[in-house]
Design a protein around this motif. Structure first.
Motif, mmCIF file in Angstrom:
data_model
loop_
_atom_site.group_PDB
_atom_site.id
_atom_site.type_symbol
_atom_site.label_atom_id
_atom_site.label_comp_id
_atom_site.label_asym_id
_atom_site.label_seq_id
_atom_site.Cartn_x
_atom_site.Cartn_y
_atom_site.Cartn_z
ATOM 1 N N ASP A 134 0.802 -1.227 0.000
ATOM 2 C CA ASP A 134 0.000 0.000 0.000
ATOM 3 C C ASP A 134 0.834 1.276 0.000
ATOM 4 O O ASP A 134 0.355 2.334 -0.416
ATOM 5 C CB ASP A 134 -0.930 0.027 1.229
ATOM 6 C CG ASP A 134 -1.951 -1.104 1.193
ATOM 7 O OD1 ASP A 134 -2.450 -1.411 0.091
ATOM 8 O OD2 ASP A 134 -2.227 -1.684 2.252
ATOM 9 N N ASP A 135 2.078 1.208 0.491
ATOM 10 C CA ASP A 135 2.886 2.414 0.661
ATOM 11 C C ASP A 135 3.865 2.584 -0.501
ATOM 12 O O ASP A 135 4.455 1.611 -0.987
ATOM 13 C CB ASP A 135 3.668 2.364 1.976
ATOM 14 C CG ASP A 135 2.738 2.327 3.178
ATOM 15 O OD1 ASP A 135 1.647 2.933 3.104
ATOM 16 O OD2 ASP A 135 3.099 1.691 4.192
ATOM 17 N N ASP A 136 4.050 3.825 -0.935
ATOM 18 C CA ASP A 136 4.997 4.134 -2.002
ATOM 19 C C ASP A 136 6.413 4.240 -1.420
ATOM 20 O O ASP A 136 6.659 5.061 -0.532
ATOM 21 C CB ASP A 136 4.624 5.455 -2.689
ATOM 22 C CG ASP A 136 3.336 5.333 -3.481
ATOM 23 O OD1 ASP A 136 3.127 4.289 -4.103
ATOM 24 O OD2 ASP A 136 2.537 6.293 -3.465
ATOM 25 N N VAL A 137 7.310 3.423 -1.942
ATOM 26 C CA VAL A 137 8.692 3.406 -1.448
ATOM 27 C C VAL A 137 9.644 3.235 -2.631
ATOM 28 O O VAL A 137 9.225 2.847 -3.727
ATOM 29 C CB VAL A 137 8.919 2.265 -0.430
ATOM 30 C CG1 VAL A 137 8.104 2.498 0.828
ATOM 31 C CG2 VAL A 137 8.562 0.914 -1.049
ATOM 32 N N MET A 138 10.924 3.519 -2.416
ATOM 33 C CA MET A 138 11.926 3.304 -3.448
ATOM 34 C C MET A 138 12.131 1.811 -3.692
ATOM 35 O O MET A 138 11.730 0.973 -2.876
ATOM 36 C CB MET A 138 13.237 3.990 -3.059
ATOM 37 C CG MET A 138 13.151 5.518 -3.048
ATOM 38 S SD MET A 138 14.745 6.342 -2.770
ATOM 39 C CE MET A 138 15.068 5.835 -1.079
ATOM 40 N N PHE A 139 12.774 1.488 -4.806
ATOM 41 C CA PHE A 139 12.926 0.093 -5.239
ATOM 42 C C PHE A 139 13.570 -0.775 -4.149
ATOM 43 O O PHE A 139 13.042 -1.840 -3.804
ATOM 44 C CB PHE A 139 13.760 0.051 -6.521
ATOM 45 C CG PHE A 139 13.908 -1.314 -7.107
ATOM 46 C CD1 PHE A 139 12.936 -1.855 -7.926
ATOM 47 C CD2 PHE A 139 15.041 -2.084 -6.848
ATOM 48 C CE1 PHE A 139 13.072 -3.121 -8.487
ATOM 49 C CE2 PHE A 139 15.192 -3.355 -7.394
ATOM 50 C CZ PHE A 139 14.198 -3.867 -8.209
ATOM 51 N N ASN A 140 14.703 -0.346 -3.609
ATOM 52 C CA ASN A 140 15.398 -1.150 -2.594
ATOM 53 C C ASN A 140 14.554 -1.315 -1.332
ATOM 54 O O ASN A 140 14.549 -2.384 -0.707
ATOM 55 C CB ASN A 140 16.746 -0.512 -2.245
ATOM 56 C CG ASN A 140 17.765 -0.689 -3.363
ATOM 57 O OD1 ASN A 140 17.661 -1.612 -4.160
ATOM 58 N ND2 ASN A 140 18.749 0.197 -3.417
ATOM 59 N N ASP A 141 13.832 -0.261 -0.960
ATOM 60 C CA ASP A 141 12.969 -0.348 0.223
ATOM 61 C C ASP A 141 11.782 -1.281 -0.043
ATOM 62 O O ASP A 141 11.282 -1.934 0.884
ATOM 63 C CB ASP A 141 12.470 1.047 0.613
ATOM 64 C CG ASP A 141 13.598 1.930 1.147
ATOM 65 O OD1 ASP A 141 14.572 1.369 1.683
ATOM 66 O OD2 ASP A 141 13.501 3.158 1.017
#
Length: 252
Positions: A134-141
């Motif tokens: 559900d949350d927008d995060v960077m690729f590695n995260d």
């Protein structure tokens, strides 16, 4: 016109050597001849106008036909796209219905045990379970998020798996999700992440991938009808995790 004046002048000189009666007779002949020539000139002008009118009509008809042909081509493309979407949807429905009916029948016959199990909140398909973050995060995260569930970012390996994921994303109206694939090691050579095995199936959107060394991570994007795009790995999209399902199906 110049030739006509010259002709009259020559005729006038020619008449100077004849008697009055002969001159009048010849003058009348010239008058009739000039009248006929004038009528021929008018007829020629009218013929030229008719030709020009016919040419203009043909040009107009040709332009109209070209416009209709372009419109027909646009409608044909739209029809083909709509038909392809309907076929894809029908294929998904048939596959789902067949799988459900077959599983039920084999269970009734005692050939299958308990169906494949996935954790709560995860969606089963074939031998995998999928979680839509559900949350927008960077690729590695996003990868770290998946690892908290003993999973990884999704590695898409077949058209059926890809079609299933696209249908799920469309239902959720999810704008963007990361895919476990990068070309960080060498530009243009896409590898599954984190396994680093070669990606053999692709479903790129139009003009994708298009950002070269700037964008090294793959993702689903709603604006591209949930086809694949390449994006900077520092962008923030939602995770799409995959893990193998628990061994709940066995063939006796």
């Amino acid at each position: 016109m110049l030739r006509l004046i010259s002709f009259i002048f020559v005729c006038a000189l020619f008449n100077c050597g004849f008697s009055k009666e002969e001159s009048c007779s010849r003058f009348e002949f010239l008058e009739r001849l000039l009248e006929k020539m004038a009528k021929m000139e008018l007829n020629f002008d009218q013929l030229q106008k008719n030709v020009n009118t016919a040419q203009n009509a043909m040009d107009t008809a040709l332009k109209s036909a070209e416009t209709k042909l372009e419109t027909l081509e646009i409608k044909s493309e739209a029809f083909a796209e709509g038909l392809a979407a309907q076929i894809e949807k029908l294929d998904e429905q048939v596959t789902a219905n067949f799988t459900c009916a077959l599983t039920k029948k084999l269970s009734e016959m005692g050939i299958l045990s308990t169906p494949t199990a996935c954790p709560d909140g995860w969606i089963p398909f074939q031998n995998s379970c999928y979680l839509f973050g559900d949350d927008d995060v960077m690729f590695n995260d996003a990868q770290k998020f998946c690892q908290t569930f003993d999973a990884n970012l999704v590695n898409i390996e077949s058209p059926k798996e890809n079609s299933f994921l696209r249908s799920q994303l469309k239902k959720r109206k999810a704008p963007r999700h990361w895919i476990g694939m990068t070309d960080m090691e060498r530009e243009g050579e896409w590898k599954h992440y984190p396994s680093h095995s070669d990606v053999t199936f692709f479903d790129w959107g139009k003009h994708q991938p298009n950002n070269g060394r700037v964008s090294n991570c793959g993702a689903f994007w709603e604006s591209f009808q949930y086809l694949w795009v390449d994006e900077p790995c520092t962008n923030k999209f939602k995770p799409l995790c995959e893990k193998k399902s628990d061994p709940g199906v066995s063939i006796q």
